[in-house]
Write a protein that holds these residues in place. Sequence first.
Motif, PDB file in Angstrom:
ATOM      1  N   PHE A 148     -18.127  31.794  35.346  1.00  0.00           N
ATOM      2  CA  PHE A 148     -17.142  31.942  34.008  1.00  0.00           C
ATOM      3  C   PHE A 148     -16.488  33.501  33.749  1.00  0.00           C
ATOM      4  O   PHE A 148     -15.418  33.427  33.025  1.00  0.00           O
ATOM      5  CB  PHE A 148     -18.187  31.564  32.635  1.00  0.00           C
ATOM      6  CG  PHE A 148     -18.713  30.270  32.702  1.00  0.00           C
ATOM      7  CD1 PHE A 148     -17.558  29.179  32.819  1.00  0.00           C
ATOM      8  CD2 PHE A 148     -20.056  30.012  33.086  1.00  0.00           C
ATOM      9  CE1 PHE A 148     -18.326  27.957  32.625  1.00  0.00           C
ATOM     10  CE2 PHE A 148     -20.432  28.769  33.083  1.00  0.00           C
ATOM     11  CZ  PHE A 148     -19.713  27.641  32.918  1.00  0.00           C
ATOM     12  N   GLY A 236     -13.619  22.045  30.516  1.00  0.00           N
ATOM     13  CA  GLY A 236     -14.578  22.348  29.639  1.00  0.00           C
ATOM     14  C   GLY A 236     -15.263  23.704  30.198  1.00  0.00           C
ATOM     15  O   GLY A 236     -15.494  24.700  29.545  1.00  0.00           O
ATOM     16  N   CYS A 237     -15.056  23.948  31.522  1.00  0.00           N
ATOM     17  CA  CYS A 237     -15.140  25.216  32.146  1.00  0.00           C
ATOM     18  C   CYS A 237     -14.047  26.239  31.410  1.00  0.00           C
ATOM     19  O   CYS A 237     -14.685  27.535  31.178  1.00  0.00           O
ATOM     20  CB  CYS A 237     -15.235  25.324  33.779  1.00  0.00           C
ATOM     21  SG  CYS A 237     -16.476  24.597  34.393  1.00  0.00           S
ATOM     22  N   SER A 239     -12.783  26.276  28.629  1.00  0.00           N
ATOM     23  CA  SER A 239     -13.205  26.560  26.995  1.00  0.00           C
ATOM     24  C   SER A 239     -14.323  27.781  27.130  1.00  0.00           C
ATOM     25  O   SER A 239     -14.340  28.454  26.575  1.00  0.00           O
ATOM     26  CB  SER A 239     -13.744  25.246  26.548  1.00  0.00           C
ATOM     27  OG  SER A 239     -12.602  24.315  26.706  1.00  0.00           O
ATOM     28  N   TRP A 240     -15.433  27.413  27.981  1.00  0.00           N
ATOM     29  CA  TRP A 240     -16.523  28.510  28.093  1.00  0.00           C
ATOM     30  C   TRP A 240     -15.909  29.702  28.602  1.00  0.00           C
ATOM     31  O   TRP A 240     -16.173  30.828  28.070  1.00  0.00           O
ATOM     32  CB  TRP A 240     -17.667  28.033  28.982  1.00  0.00           C
ATOM     33  CG  TRP A 240     -18.804  28.966  28.891  1.00  0.00           C
ATOM     34  CD1 TRP A 240     -19.255  29.775  29.983  1.00  0.00           C
ATOM     35  CD2 TRP A 240     -19.519  29.119  27.676  1.00  0.00           C
ATOM     36  NE1 TRP A 240     -20.442  30.452  29.529  1.00  0.00           N
ATOM     37  CE2 TRP A 240     -20.321  30.273  28.179  1.00  0.00           C
ATOM     38  CE3 TRP A 240     -19.477  28.901  26.431  1.00  0.00           C
ATOM     39  CZ2 TRP A 240     -21.443  30.773  27.489  1.00  0.00           C
ATOM     40  CZ3 TRP A 240     -20.368  29.302  25.504  1.00  0.00           C
ATOM     41  CH2 TRP A 240     -21.430  30.344  26.254  1.00  0.00           C
ATOM     42  N   VAL A 243     -14.533  31.696  25.656  1.00  0.00           N
ATOM     43  CA  VAL A 243     -15.621  32.213  24.918  1.00  0.00           C
ATOM     44  C   VAL A 243     -16.054  33.336  25.426  1.00  0.00           C
ATOM     45  O   VAL A 243     -16.193  34.538  24.934  1.00  0.00           O
ATOM     46  CB  VAL A 243     -16.667  31.161  24.690  1.00  0.00           C
ATOM     47  CG1 VAL A 243     -17.893  31.693  24.163  1.00  0.00           C
ATOM     48  CG2 VAL A 243     -16.085  29.922  23.915  1.00  0.00           C
ATOM     49  N   THR A 244     -16.140  33.260  26.779  1.00  0.00           N
ATOM     50  CA  THR A 244     -16.804  34.600  27.624  1.00  0.00           C
ATOM     51  C   THR A 244     -15.680  35.730  27.302  1.00  0.00           C
ATOM     52  O   THR A 244     -16.208  36.901  27.172  1.00  0.00           O
ATOM     53  CB  THR A 244     -16.748  34.285  29.052  1.00  0.00           C
ATOM     54  OG1 THR A 244     -17.603  33.421  29.172  1.00  0.00           O
ATOM     55  CG2 THR A 244     -17.165  35.456  29.784  1.00  0.00           C
TER      56      THR A 244
END
Length: 258
Positions: A148, A236-237, A239-240, A243-244
């Motif tokens: 990520f 989805g990845c 999105s994370w 966030v990271t």
Amino acid sequence: MKAPLVSVITPAFNSEKFIAETIRSVQNQTFPDWELLIVDDCSSDKTVAIVAAFAENDPRIQLIQLQKNSGTGIARNTAVAKASGKYIAFLDADDLWKPEKLEKQIGFIKTHRLPFTFSFYDVMDEAGIPLNATIEAPWKLTYKQLFFCNYVGNLTAIYDTEFLGKVNINAARKRQDWMLWLTILKRIKIAQPVRESLAIYRIRKNSISASKWDLIQYNFAIYRNFHRLNYVAAIGCMSWFLVTQIFIKPRYKKKIKA
């Protein structure tokens, strides 16, 4: 002739402004057992002439010229194929190593018996002015964390060819370093950094890391093409990943005194 212990991989393209300083940072290493393989990707400036002058006076430096502009991934693979060192290290043509970089990192590798490691690094602007910040990383970096967020500074990474072999680098023109670390971490599971800054990264105005939108586009392409995720999973990845980038990675950027 005895093979060097460390092969330093440096792709170059129109790097006349910075390449001499980069080469000197390798020559100034307190650990002298290295070879520097510089692959010129069809530069149109004075890069080749500058590198050739250094190579003429230092047999540890090799100039390799590609016949057509092929991108950083192919340039790095070309150098890796010709490398003779037990360890492969990476340094781009505009970044710098601190004098004790190799000595400390090779010592760390041998002490902890590691097949791959990296270090913290400082940052400077395009003119070489320090930005008074050190980029750190998790002390035990897992594949999931790396999936990520790319915590590994390319200019700090070293791997052991006797343990891993010569690992192929993706031919993509951008983010191929992240894909290389992912390939390695998938095998070794956890990587440990040297917990101090051993190099200096130059932030260029036109670099991918300076453009957040380009970064998002290329990272999404990695989730789709390298990891072969479907569109929904890649979203989805990403999105994370965002966030990271916003909440987690900034914790590893430490301000240092001017």
